[in-house]
Design an enzyme around this catalytic site. Structure first.
Site, PDB file in Angstrom:
ATOM      1  N   HIS A 291      54.538  82.461  10.130  1.00  0.00           N
ATOM      2  CA  HIS A 291      55.146  81.859  11.316  1.00  0.00           C
ATOM      3  C   HIS A 291      55.266  80.358  11.081  1.00  0.00           C
ATOM      4  O   HIS A 291      54.263  79.661  11.056  1.00  0.00           O
ATOM      5  CB  HIS A 291      54.259  82.142  12.528  1.00  0.00           C
ATOM      6  CG  HIS A 291      54.773  81.554  13.795  1.00  0.00           C
ATOM      7  ND1 HIS A 291      55.804  82.126  14.499  1.00  0.00           N
ATOM      8  CD2 HIS A 291      54.434  80.438  14.476  1.00  0.00           C
ATOM      9  CE1 HIS A 291      56.065  81.395  15.562  1.00  0.00           C
ATOM     10  NE2 HIS A 291      55.256  80.353  15.574  1.00  0.00           N
ATOM     11  N   ASP A 293      56.624  77.061  12.613  1.00  0.00           N
ATOM     12  CA  ASP A 293      57.227  76.380  13.749  1.00  0.00           C
ATOM     13  C   ASP A 293      58.229  75.365  13.215  1.00  0.00           C
ATOM     14  O   ASP A 293      57.887  74.547  12.363  1.00  0.00           O
ATOM     15  CB  ASP A 293      56.136  75.723  14.591  1.00  0.00           C
ATOM     16  CG  ASP A 293      55.285  76.770  15.298  1.00  0.00           C
ATOM     17  OD1 ASP A 293      55.850  77.519  16.094  1.00  0.00           O
ATOM     18  OD2 ASP A 293      54.076  76.862  15.016  1.00  0.00           O
ATOM     19  N   ASP A 403      55.951  84.174  19.224  1.00  0.00           N
ATOM     20  CA  ASP A 403      55.230  83.021  19.779  1.00  0.00           C
ATOM     21  C   ASP A 403      56.031  82.245  20.811  1.00  0.00           C
ATOM     22  O   ASP A 403      56.051  81.038  20.767  1.00  0.00           O
ATOM     23  CB  ASP A 403      54.841  82.089  18.609  1.00  0.00           C
ATOM     24  CG  ASP A 403      54.030  80.893  19.073  1.00  0.00           C
ATOM     25  OD1 ASP A 403      53.300  81.030  20.065  1.00  0.00           O
ATOM     26  OD2 ASP A 403      54.131  79.816  18.452  1.00  0.00           O
ATOM     27  N   HIS A 613      60.894  76.984  20.128  1.00  0.00           N
ATOM     28  CA  HIS A 613      59.884  77.223  21.165  1.00  0.00           C
ATOM     29  C   HIS A 613      58.773  76.175  21.287  1.00  0.00           C
ATOM     30  O   HIS A 613      57.885  76.336  22.140  1.00  0.00           O
ATOM     31  CB  HIS A 613      59.292  78.632  21.044  1.00  0.00           C
ATOM     32  CG  HIS A 613      58.474  78.871  19.810  1.00  0.00           C
ATOM     33  ND1 HIS A 613      58.926  79.606  18.750  1.00  0.00           N
ATOM     34  CD2 HIS A 613      57.228  78.477  19.468  1.00  0.00           C
ATOM     35  CE1 HIS A 613      57.998  79.666  17.818  1.00  0.00           C
ATOM     36  NE2 HIS A 613      56.950  78.982  18.222  1.00  0.00           N
TER      37      HIS A 613
HETATM   38 ZN   LIG Z   1      55.183  78.944  17.123  1.00  0.00          ZN
END
Ligand SMILES: [Zn+2]
Length: 1085
Positions: A291, A293, A403, A613
């Site tokens: 994951h 970001d 997420d 996000h």
């Molecule tokens: Zn995230």
């Protein structure tokens, strides 16, 4: 014979008659603790397994020669640029920094003779920050994490020749989670952070010791985590104890003996992927993931490097672990890789082809789903799926959003229309009030569309592939009645670089346990996420259902934090909608005008990226918002130039007219409008009509009979009045709002609307993210200062009030009323300038209204959702702060009040009190979040009847006021060409259901004159129309167009034709189910 009794022989037994010694039971607690001592650091490491991990180490010159070039400031130069500089000698122990700086190391390795024939040679590099290993000819090979994680790089066989070999290491001065000063990673970064290079050495690893380490780790976990009443737990404890007994310090053979003992528990196949071939039915499907970001505790620019580091790790690991399958989302990250790291991108592409690396998610980034507009969500899918299709030949089937902070009720519909019928998420396991009751279920949108949703029961998307993660995949599974399988999404996220070899080794052993002793749900590797969902799909008709939004009971502050960024998002969405419509008209009208597809792509990609996000929700560090400010500035600059070109083509000027006679109003909304346009301080016009260009006429009024007026009743008390509304302002607040047509008072007696309130805003931990339920108890009303008349014009009046928040902060509020237009619902408009310098305070504005309903309405993408206005149950109460788009509404039978806004997303309705959230002031992770000046507009719109088209349209209009342009002589004085442009080329006829909204008008993606060549071009010109039912009923209507259309098709969001629609005389009918989003493609002749 006879008479003798036969002798009965006793069976032989070695069981001694006498007990030779006392034997005790294993004392469970002590023996469990002993396991850790066998491999832990500290006082035991020189005498336990750790002491045998390495067979030799070579550090310092001549084996490891280091030199460095420090990139200036915060630049991130390319390999070529960096290696063109002079490198100066350095050594282990040196410090590098400050935070965010980059340092390139030239590492010359010479393997000593005595290590050359060792089984496994690695470079161990640790500077407690992220790094990337490059070959000396500029190929990025593998990422390094630091701080003990992923510190190894395996030396190629060719390095064993005793000669010098050079590699480069690009050091980024940030840790996995940025540069927080201490242990609390969400604190704002420390700009003066430095990093020490603590290790740079060639290590000959003893593979037996390393493997034994994983063996006992996993068996030890079984001893600790299996239930004490299971024989499997007792056997695990006993096996560990036997291994520890068999270990002899310094005796390499004893390691092999220990591993043989471990096999009694793990089976004999755990040293390869063969362990997964037992053919027994698995329940847990492991999928590698990382994951990343797109921004968060580090800037966007650093993410580009994180992607290269992480994904090259995975390509490398796949070569060594044939069972590894890796799923990765976010088309934007693939695009970065393609542009900046073509070598890694090619490696990824190869693995995609082999079916090992799985692009997933179908969206541009893993975006927020609360705040982006409907069209933004569409574009997330359109841009995402098109990227995947054009680069990898396939679209995604699974929407992947582990997420994100809550999930819009329209997502299942949009997913289906974007070719995806599966959805994976995870975040709801963070709910801090109610536990979400399902693991696998059918999730149903407002229009009835459904997708299969799975939430991995291990409750993480960055699992460490521990024994416990596998165990929890069953013990926390909430849908066992329907299906017991689950996904285990493992791999270190962000700077961690995805799965590690340790993860893969651990999972082999977990599988070994399941097949050898049992009791652990059987994990399998080698399947894709699609394989997993294919299996679910076969049983999906038996799954439980969840209708409507997946409200996230946490992170409610993200509807408000980083107000400027949210405002930019709204403005950019509005601008893109306007410009695509106008450019479509222009490109159909005039062959010489080329549809600015590249500009639109660049603008959309920037807007979509900022909806990531952690960006749009406001949970990133300050650097990210400096970057997003630049992205938006570029978007608005491009928008201006596109508009300028279109105006030129239309024969108008984008310069505001200073007279009514030369004025024209630009309208982009698809219904008849009638509105006041201010020409100057003293002069106003009325724009009226339908179509992109509206005629102006002089606004006329008489002194005896003014259309709108303001009177001072006494000090601080004013009445603003037009033909529909009468507004009392007292002490800066609205104490009465009388709706003349409804003959109804809106504000309950004695109460005050537009009352500012401030709350203490100290959540439990996640400052920028959370506002906690207890903040409601700290409500304080702000007292207003003096009110004065601000405007007293023929067409508009207003009063202004200054409200002190603190010594540093204040609000200047203008409450205004325009002359009412016949047939148009009038509203009270409020514009505020807030000077905001607070700490952990939350500013809101309240509207008590005399309306009663147990549910309020909030606009969401392509429709609205109802949410409770009470706290009956904990599920109701959890929604104490919710997300809205352009309006929130409280209606009862026959009457209601809508609150419109131009840039806000947080709202609450408690009983009959409506409350718009304005500004927060968290200090982490951005120490300066929201400090400074803000301009915010909202409006109070009373309406007769329940929630209806009046609110929906006024909310659009409030966000999209008419734009004043100029042309000599106005629309009448212009050419025939100008008059032709003024006609709407496509519209819904007047008898169409007013709930139908024609939202988007754009050109077909692959039209030959538009396409940028990603996918095959299509002949001719086409126009794509997107409409929806905004109010939740069957919406029928007729689309009429003046374009020469030869064919109309209903298409999906990706513009694939679904069915042909009959068009006659330039008209075709539409018939939408409640909240349906429908897209039509008009093929022009
Ligand atoms: Zn995230």
């Amino acid at each position: 014979m006879g008479g003798e009794t036969p002798i009965r022989r006793k069976p032989h037994s070695d069981y001694p008659a006498q007990a030779p010694k006392p034997v005790g039971q294993l004392i469970s607690g002590i023996y469990k603790e002993r396991i850790g001592q066998f491999y832990s650091g500290g006082q035991w490491e020189s005498v336990n397994l750790r002491a045998m991990m390495n067979e030799g180490v070579a550090a310092g010159k001549p084996h490891v020669q280091l030199s460095v070039w420090d990139a200036p400031d915060q630049t991130r130069p390319t390999f070529d640029e960096a290696t063109s500089h002079e490198f100066k000698e350095t050594a282990v122990g040196s410090w590098f920094g400050p935070a965010w700086s980059t340092h390139w190391f030239k590492v010359v390795l010479k393997v000593p003779k005595d290590l050359a024939d060792k089984r496994l040679l690695e470079l161990h590099w640790d500077a407690n920050n992220e790094g990337l290993v490059w070959t000396d000819d500029g190929k990025p090979l593998q990422g390094l994490t630091g701080g003990g994680d992923r510190v190894e790089w395996i030396l190629p066989e060719s390095f064993r020749d005793g000669k010098e070999h050079t590699i480069y290491i690009e050091m980024a001065c940030n840790g996995m989670f940025g540069n927080a000063p201490g242990g609390d990673s969400i604190q704002p970064p420390d700009p003066n952070k430095y990093f020490q290079l603590s290790r740079a050495e060639i290590v000959a690893v003893n593979p037996d010791a390393r493997q034994l380490y994983i063996d006992i780790w996993i068996i030890g976990d079984a001893a600790k985590e299996f239930p004490a009443d299971s024989w499997e737990q007792h056997k695990a404890l006993k096996t560990c104890n036997e291994i520890i007994q068999a270990f002899e310090l310094g005796n390499k053979e004893s390691l092999k003996t220990c591993r043989k003992i471990a096999e009694q528990y793990l089976g004999s196949d755990i040293n390869s992927a063969r362990v997964y071939d037992s053919g027994k039915e698995p329940l847990v499907f492991g999928i590698g993931h990382c994951h990343i970001d797109s921004c968060w505790l580090w800037p966007f620019v650093e993410t580009k490097r994180k992607v290269a580091r992480s994904w090259s790790n995975q390509c490398d690991l796949m070569d060594r672990y044939p069972e590894l399958n890796f799923a990765c989302s976010q088309a934007q990250q693939y695009k970065w890789l393609k542009q900046l790291y073509p070598y890694v991108f090619d490696r990824v592409k190869k693995k995609v082809k082999e079916g090992r690396f799985h692009p997933i998610g179908g969206s541009w980034v893993e975006h927020d789903t609360n705040m982006p507009s409907g069209e933004s969500l569409v574009r997330q899918f359109l841009y995402g799926q098109r990227f995947y299709e054009s680069n990898f030949g396939n679209r995604c089937q699974t929407f992947w959003l582990p997420d994100t902070f809550g999930y819009s009720s329209q997502l299942p519909q949009l997913c289906r229309l974007a070719g995806m019928n599966r959805f994976l998420t995870q975040k709801l396991s963070w709910n801090n009030i109610n536990k979400f009751p399902h693991t696998t279920f059918n999730w149903v949108a407002l229009d009835g569309s459904q997708v299969i949703c799975h939430m991995p029961p291990a409750e993480t998307y960055t699992a460490e592939a521990h024994f416990g993660d596998v165990k929890r995949s069953m013990s926390q599974h909430k849908s066992l009645d329907q299906d017991a399988t689950s996904l285990l999404v493992f791999g270190k996220g962000d700077g961690g670089g995805g799965p590690t070899w340790q993860h893969l080794e651990k999972l082999r052993r977990c599988r070994g346990i399941s097949d050898t002793v049992g009791n652990l749900p059987r994990v399998h590797m080698g399947n894709s996420v699609d394989d997993f969902f294919n299996n679910l799909e076969r049983k999906a008709d038996s799954f439980v259902t969840w209708y409507g939004e997946l409200y996230f009971e946490l992170h409610r502050g993200t509807y408000t934090t980083q107000a400027n960024n949210k405002r930019n998002n709204r403005k950019a969405e509005v601008a893109l909608r306007d410009l695509e419509l106008l450019a479509t008209i222009a490109s159909v009208k005039d062959k010489s005008y080329s549809y600015p597809k590249k500009e639109f792509d660049d603008m959309w990609e920037a807007v979509l990226l900022c909806q990531f996000h952690d960006c749009l929700p406001g949970s990133s560090i300050e650097m990210c918002y400096d970057e997003s400010d630049q992205f938006y500035a570029e978007v608005f600059k491009t928008a201006e130039s596109i508009l300028k070109n279109i105006c030129k083509l239309f024969g108008v000027s984008e310069v505001k007219s200073t007279t009514v006679a030369n004025g024209i109003a630009l309208n982009t909304l698809p219904w008849h409008r009638k509105s006041i346009v201010e020409i100057s301080e003293t002069e106003a016009a009325v724009a009226c009509g339908e179509g992109p260009l509206l005629k102006l006429r002089q606004f006329k009024t008489s002194a005896e009979n003014p259309e709108v007026s303001v009177r001072k009743l006494s000090d601080g008390v004013f009445v603003l009045e037009n033909s529909q509304l009468k507004v009392h302002v007292e002490g800066g607040c609205i104490t009465s709002l009388f709706d003349k047509s409804a003959k109804r008072e809106v504000i309950p007696k004695g109460q005050k609307a537009n009352q500012y309130v401030i709350f203490d805003d100290k959540p439990l931990y996640w400052q920028a993210w959370d506002v906690e339920v207890y903040h409601l108890e700290t409500r304080k009303e702000l007292a207003c200062g003096e009110t004065k008349i601000h405007e007293q014009k023929n067409h508009r009046v207003s009063v202004v009030t200054k409200t002190k928040i603190s010594d540093d902060s204040y609000i200047e509020t203008v409450i205004g009323l325009d002359a009412a237009m016949k047939g148009q619902q009038s509203y009270v408009e409020v514009s505020s300038k807030v000077e905001w310098h607070e700490t952990m305070k939350f500013l809101k504005v309240e509207f008590p209204v005399d309306v009663r309903n147990t549910e309020a309405n909030y606009e969401t993408q392509f429709g609205y959702v109802k949410r409770p206005t009470h706290y009956n149950t904990s599920w109701d109460m959890a929604k104490f702060e919710v997300c809205c788009h352009k309006y929130a509404d409280l209606s009862e039978n026959g009457f209601g009040v809508s609150i419109l806004n131009d840039s806000k997303y947080g709202f609450a309705t408690v009983g009959s009190l409506m409350r718009l959230s304005l500004l927060r002031s968290p200090k982490a992770p951005d120490a300066h979040a929201d400090m400074g000046t803000h301009h915010i507009r909202w409006a109070i719109l009373p309406h007769q009847g329940g929630l209806g088209p009046t609110t929906v349209r006024k909310a659009y209009e409030f966000n999209n006021p008419l734009k004043l342009l100029s042309a000599p002589g106005g629309l009448d004085g212009g050419s025939a060409a100008l008059a032709a442009v003024a006609e709407p080329p496509v519209r819904l006829t007047a008898d169409s259901d007013p709930a139908l909204i024609l939202d988007t008008v754009k050109r077909g993606e692959d039209d030959e004159d538009v396409s940028r060549g990603e996918l095959p071009k299509k002949k001719g010109k086409s126009v794509v129309l997107r409409m929806y039912d905004s109010l939740g009923g069957r919406a029928r209507g007729t689309v009429a167009t003046t374009w020469d259309v030869k064919k109309v098709s209903k298409v999906n969001l990706l513009e694939d034709e679904l069915e042909e629609v009959v068009i006659e005389d330039g008209k075709f009918s539409v018939d939408l189910r409640p909240f349906e989003v429908a897209t039509f493609k008009l093929q022009l002749a």
